[in-house]
Design an enzyme around this catalytic site. Structure first.
Site, PDB file in Angstrom:
ATOM      1  N   ASP A   1      42.289  70.854  67.928  1.00  0.00           N
ATOM      2  CA  ASP A   1      42.611  69.811  66.955  1.00  0.00           C
ATOM      3  C   ASP A   1      42.031  68.453  67.373  1.00  0.00           C
ATOM      4  OD1 ASP A   1      43.940  68.760  64.642  1.00  0.00           O
ATOM      5  OD2 ASP A   1      45.565  68.000  65.907  1.00  0.00           O
TER       6      ASP A   1
ATOM      7  N   HIS B   1      37.403  64.846  68.597  1.00  0.00           N
ATOM      8  CA  HIS B   1      37.571  63.397  68.791  1.00  0.00           C
ATOM      9  C   HIS B   1      37.297  62.970  70.240  1.00  0.00           C
ATOM     10  CE1 HIS B   1      39.146  63.571  64.842  1.00  0.00           C
ATOM     11  NE2 HIS B   1      40.398  63.827  65.133  1.00  0.00           N
TER      12      HIS B   1
ATOM     13  N   ASP C   1      34.128  63.077  61.757  1.00  0.00           N
ATOM     14  CA  ASP C   1      35.042  62.938  62.891  1.00  0.00           C
ATOM     15  C   ASP C   1      35.515  61.509  62.792  1.00  0.00           C
ATOM     16  OD1 ASP C   1      36.085  62.196  65.448  1.00  0.00           O
ATOM     17  OD2 ASP C   1      35.290  64.091  66.183  1.00  0.00           O
ATOM     18  N   HIS C   2      36.740  61.320  62.290  1.00  0.00           N
ATOM     19  CA  HIS C   2      37.102  59.952  61.893  1.00  0.00           C
ATOM     20  C   HIS C   2      37.173  59.005  63.091  1.00  0.00           C
ATOM     21  CE1 HIS C   2      41.246  61.231  62.792  1.00  0.00           C
ATOM     22  NE2 HIS C   2      41.559  59.962  62.870  1.00  0.00           N
TER      23      HIS C   2
HETATM   24  C1  BG6 Z   1      43.569  64.423  63.275  1.00  0.00           C
HETATM   25  C2  BG6 Z   1      44.430  65.520  63.849  1.00  0.00           C
HETATM   26  O1  BG6 Z   1      42.214  64.790  63.334  1.00  0.00           O
HETATM   27  O2  BG6 Z   1      43.742  63.231  64.019  1.00  0.00           O
HETATM   28  C3  BG6 Z   1      45.885  65.104  63.846  1.00  0.00           C
HETATM   29  O3  BG6 Z   1      44.276  66.705  63.092  1.00  0.00           O
HETATM   30  C4  BG6 Z   1      46.064  63.762  64.518  1.00  0.00           C
HETATM   31  O4  BG6 Z   1      46.696  66.089  64.497  1.00  0.00           O
HETATM   32  C5  BG6 Z   1      45.069  62.733  63.976  1.00  0.00           C
HETATM   33  O5  BG6 Z   1      47.399  63.330  64.298  1.00  0.00           O
HETATM   34  C6  BG6 Z   1      45.122  61.445  64.775  1.00  0.00           C
HETATM   35  O6  BG6 Z   1      44.344  60.456  64.161  1.00  0.00           O
HETATM   36  P1  BG6 Z   1      44.675  58.919  64.348  1.00  0.00           P
HETATM   37  O7  BG6 Z   1      43.564  58.207  63.668  1.00  0.00           O
HETATM   38  O8  BG6 Z   1      46.008  58.672  63.732  1.00  0.00           O
HETATM   39  O9  BG6 Z   1      44.712  58.684  65.839  1.00  0.00           O
END
Ligand code: BG6
Length: 486
Positions: A232, A237, A174-175
């Site tokens: 998503d 997140h 989960d980045h």
């Molecule tokens: C991803 C989603 O996990 O996170 C995308 O699948 C989203 O839809 C993205 O755009 C957002 O990540 P960040 O780091 O750009 O906020």
């Protein structure tokens, strides 16, 4: 600077969006820092037939804009020297021969299999890797979210992966957990004594977590239309951010100490009844409007999206946590596409003073507030109330601003960089354990079911706005409002 152990990283979905935008640039950056030994290898695998040289040319052209000033030809060549490409159909066992031969050269090495493909291939890939004898005790698998589309399907996928990898070998990414300000929130909470006594229902009025994006579908309409904002973003997140805010102090920073505490939070989330879904959730879908001053199309006009799609591109939820620490404190979560800005922040609103000795009008109802900003800037701002200079005792908020870019000159790691390095080192703390993921699905499922059963469509909002009006109403019913200090 600690260099990484020698590794072989296999990127399935090597020509895909995630590999090109995030994974290859993250690995490039690590090569640039000098942490990746020349012996380590990045083995990209994808369906498309092409040579290694063609793959590298494609990768260079595609990654370069994402690398910006970090790009230089010398580092790129050093990076490219570690890369190989394997055209293969991951569904076919006979396709794995060349990959197996390459990996077989270093049987003792740490192997990281990164599944950057659609989740429907995860089971087959695991089985095929297992059958080809490619999974050793030093192997790890990294899987992207969303894992499945509900609790049942996530269990099926986890079971299938679990037949070939032990839980300690499975890195569910989960980045958001790799983002620097999220790490800093942990440091703020558990590296200081100041906030801990205040971090509870007696002093916190409400918590708001916003992850807003300006972008629309960017060619991902087909995936998104089957997914929606709840699956998503919110199921993973936003709930992970909620856990970091709400969890009890862990006994240490080892993976299970932290993950046990997050799990407790997820299990304490008050379940939604069907009636709650109507009053405590809002879903929206964007209509034509503007983004960054340019006109943009409605969601249903995006390529890959069904013309009468009921998929939500915005969701707001009032979550409650049934624990002594948090009972009665609403946690408002919202996320959406085509909002006015790319903004990700956590707002902790503290309660007003119990008795305003300077009078209500001087105080203006202002209270302390802590804002942890992840995007567009990385900062932490603590709002205090101070006296305005002058004769009258008039108060106004001022903030103590910790701007990470100003305070720390070091280059900050991208979330994927940190997480890929952790996966190579076998550090699981920032990855999601199976029981956490299932608890998150269990909590969001009644919302999904109720939306599915209802005749209602998502509420409309104009692209470039903060979502449907009902999103503000969700807070105003409690006499509250979304933070607007942007
Ligand atoms: C991803 C989603 O996990 O996170 C995308 O699948 C989203 O839809 C993205 O755009 C957002 O990540 P960040 O780091 O750009 O906020």
């Amino acid at each position: 600077m600690k260099s990484l152990p020698d590794f072989d990283m296999v990127l399935f979905g090597g020509t895909g969006d995630l590999a090109m935008r995030k994974l290859l640039p993250a690995l490039y950056q690590q090569v640039k820092t000098g942490r990746v030994n020349p012996a380590s290898r990045i083995l990209a695998a994808a369906r498309r037939e092409m040579s290694k040289a063609e793959f590298l040319a494609l990768a260079e052209a595609t990654c370069r804009p994402f690398l910006g000033e970090a790009y230089d030809a010398e580092t790129w060549n050093a990076f490219a020297a570690r890369v190989d490409y394997f055209p293969m159909d991951v569904r076919k066992p006979e396709s794995y021969g060349p990959l197996a031969a390459a990996l077989g050269v270093h049987p003792e090495r740490i192997r990281v299999f990164y599944y950057s493909t659609a989740p429907e291939f995860f089971a087959t890939m695991s089985a095929n890797l297992g059958a080809a004898g490619l999974i050793s005790t030093r192997s790890r698998v990294v899987v992207e979210k969303p894992l499945g589309h509900d609790l049942d399907s996530s269990r099926t996928i986890n079971d299938a992966i679990g037949e070939h990898f032990a839980e300690r070998q499975i890195f569910r990414i989960d980045h958001y957990l790799g983002k620097e300000p999220v790490q800093n929130l942990l440091a703020l909470r558990f590296g200081n004594v100041l906030f801990e006594p205040l971090w509870r229902r007696e002093w916190v009025q409400d918590v708001q977590i916003t992850v807003a994006e300006q972008l629309g579908m960017e060619g991902r309409g087909d995936f998104y239309d089957r997914t929606g904002a709840l699956r998503d973003m919110l199921q993973n997140h936003l709930l992970q951010l909620l856990c970091i805010v709400a969890m009890e102090p862990p006994t240490g920073s080892d993976p299970d100490a932290v993950r046990d505490e997050k799990l407790k939070v997820l299990r304490s989330l008050k379940p939604f009844t069907a009636a709650d879904v109507a009053t405590k959730t809002v879903r929206g879908q964007y209509q034509a409007g503007a983004a960054a001053g340019m006109p943009v199309a409605a969601y249903v006009e995006e390529s890959g999206v069904d013309a009468d799609s009921r998929t939500e591109t915005f969701v707001a939820v009032k979550a409650e946590i049934d624990t002594w620490r948090w009972a009665g404190v609403p946690f408002f979560l919202r996320t959406g596409k085509r909002m006015p800005d790319k903004l990700a922040e956590i707002v902790i609103n503290f309660r007003p003073v119990p008795h305003p000795i300077f009078g209500e009008s001087a105080h203006g109802g202002r209270a302390n507030r802590l804002i942890i900003r992840m995007q567009p800037d990385e900062s932490m701002r603590l709002y205090l109330v101070a006296k305005q200079p002058g004769e009258a005792m008039a108060l106004q908020p001022v903030n103590l601003n910790l701007d990470f870019a100003e305070s720390f000159r070091d280059r900050r790691l991208e979330a994927y960089e940190r997480l890929l390095m952790d996966a190579i080192r076998g550090k699981l703390t920032l990855f999601v354990r199976r029981d956490e993921q299932e608890a998150a699905w269990r909590w969001v499922e009644p919302i999904l079911d109720q939306w599915e059963a209802s005749e209602d469509r998502p509420r409309n909002y104009t692209a470039g706005s903060w979502g449907p009006a009902a999103s503000s109403a969700l807070l105003s019913r409690d006499g509250l409002a979304w933070n607007e200090e942007y």
